[in-house]
Design a protein around this motif. Structure first.
Motif, PDB file in Angstrom:
ATOM      1  N   ARG A 181     -28.880  -7.901  21.642  1.00  0.00           N
ATOM      2  CA  ARG A 181     -28.355  -6.744  20.919  1.00  0.00           C
ATOM      3  C   ARG A 181     -28.624  -5.498  21.755  1.00  0.00           C
ATOM      4  NH1 ARG A 181     -27.445 -10.582  18.124  1.00  0.00           N
ATOM      5  NH2 ARG A 181     -27.933 -11.111  16.004  1.00  0.00           N
ATOM      6  N   SER A 192     -34.341 -10.749  19.517  1.00  0.00           N
ATOM      7  CA  SER A 192     -34.347 -11.530  18.281  1.00  0.00           C
ATOM      8  C   SER A 192     -35.237 -12.767  18.437  1.00  0.00           C
ATOM      9  CB  SER A 192     -32.921 -11.959  17.924  1.00  0.00           C
ATOM     10  OG  SER A 192     -32.464 -12.945  18.814  1.00  0.00           O
ATOM     11  N   LYS A 193     -35.763 -13.217  17.316  1.00  0.00           N
ATOM     12  CA  LYS A 193     -36.662 -14.372  17.351  1.00  0.00           C
ATOM     13  C   LYS A 193     -35.937 -15.632  17.833  1.00  0.00           C
ATOM     14  CE  LYS A 193     -40.219 -16.803  14.968  1.00  0.00           C
ATOM     15  NZ  LYS A 193     -41.283 -16.721  14.030  1.00  0.00           N
ATOM     16  N   ALA A 224     -25.629 -15.627  17.892  1.00  0.00           N
ATOM     17  CA  ALA A 224     -26.924 -15.101  17.446  1.00  0.00           C
ATOM     18  C   ALA A 224     -27.901 -14.972  18.606  1.00  0.00           C
ATOM     19  CB  ALA A 224     -27.522 -15.989  16.360  1.00  0.00           C
ATOM     20  N   ARG A 275     -33.422 -15.910  19.876  1.00  0.00           N
ATOM     21  CA  ARG A 275     -33.207 -15.751  21.316  1.00  0.00           C
ATOM     22  C   ARG A 275     -34.515 -16.003  22.067  1.00  0.00           C
ATOM     23  NH1 ARG A 275     -29.794 -13.105  24.965  1.00  0.00           N
ATOM     24  NH2 ARG A 275     -30.859 -12.097  26.695  1.00  0.00           N
TER      25      ARG A 275
END
Length: 178
Positions: free
Chosen positions: A170, A2-3, A166, A5
């Motif tokens: 994932r 993710s951006k 967040a 992260r």
């Protein structure tokens, strides 16, 4: 990845690398921990090399360049590879072991470079041994700095992942095979 992260990881790497610019005891620097952290967390292998090495280059632009930088940069590239071994399992014991091995790798690699390319020691086995022996007093700071910065980076990001879900990686479900 993710951006958010990715951005947090890069920010942590750049801040830790910038700590080279703050006065510190000889060999008590963050860059080994930065390379290990990048290898462990940046899943794009190219970025795992580029981000910490770019941070090293940027700090060297300010601190000044030196002869045989390729030895130092090569040792950190090897530490990034050590970090790759932590991507699947980042337990405290594995991270501590990888940090310790990375410290040894840096010590062996860079002091071999001092012996091989410098003029302080004769190009004999005895000269190589003398080079390593002379470097032992600096190794304590290497171990302490690597342990400290590794704990801050890995522990800090683990804490951030628990505080900010967040940032968690994932994990894609793998298809079942028959």
């Amino acid at each position: 990845m993710s951006k958010p992260r990715f951005m947090v990881l890069v920010f942590m790497i750049l801040v830790a690398a910038a700590s080279r610019l703050i006065p510190h005891p000889p060999n008590m620097a963050s860059i080994t921990a930065v390379a290990l952290f990048a290898g462990a967390y940046l899943t794009d292998k190219r970025l795992a090399f580029i981000v910490p090495l770019a941070a090293l280059i940027l700090s060297d632009l300010i601190l000044g360049f030196y002869s045989h930088m390729e030895i130092l940069y090569g040792s950190f590239a090897l530490v990034v590879c050590m970090g790759f071994l932590l991507q699947k399992n980042r337990s405290a014991l594995r991270v501590a072991g990888a940090a310790f091995i990375s410290s040894i790798l840096f010590f062996v690699f860079t002091n071999f470079g001092v012996w091989a390319f410098g003029s302080l020691y004769p190009k004999t086995v005895e000269g190589l041994i003398a080079c390593y022996v002379a470097a032992i007093p600096f190794f304590q700071n290497t171990l302490l700095g690597d342990a400290l910065y590794t704990a801050v980076l890995f522990g800090g990001f683990a804490l951030a992942e628990t505080r900010f879900p967040a940032l968690r990686e994932r994990i894609q479900a793998q298809p079942q095979t028959a």
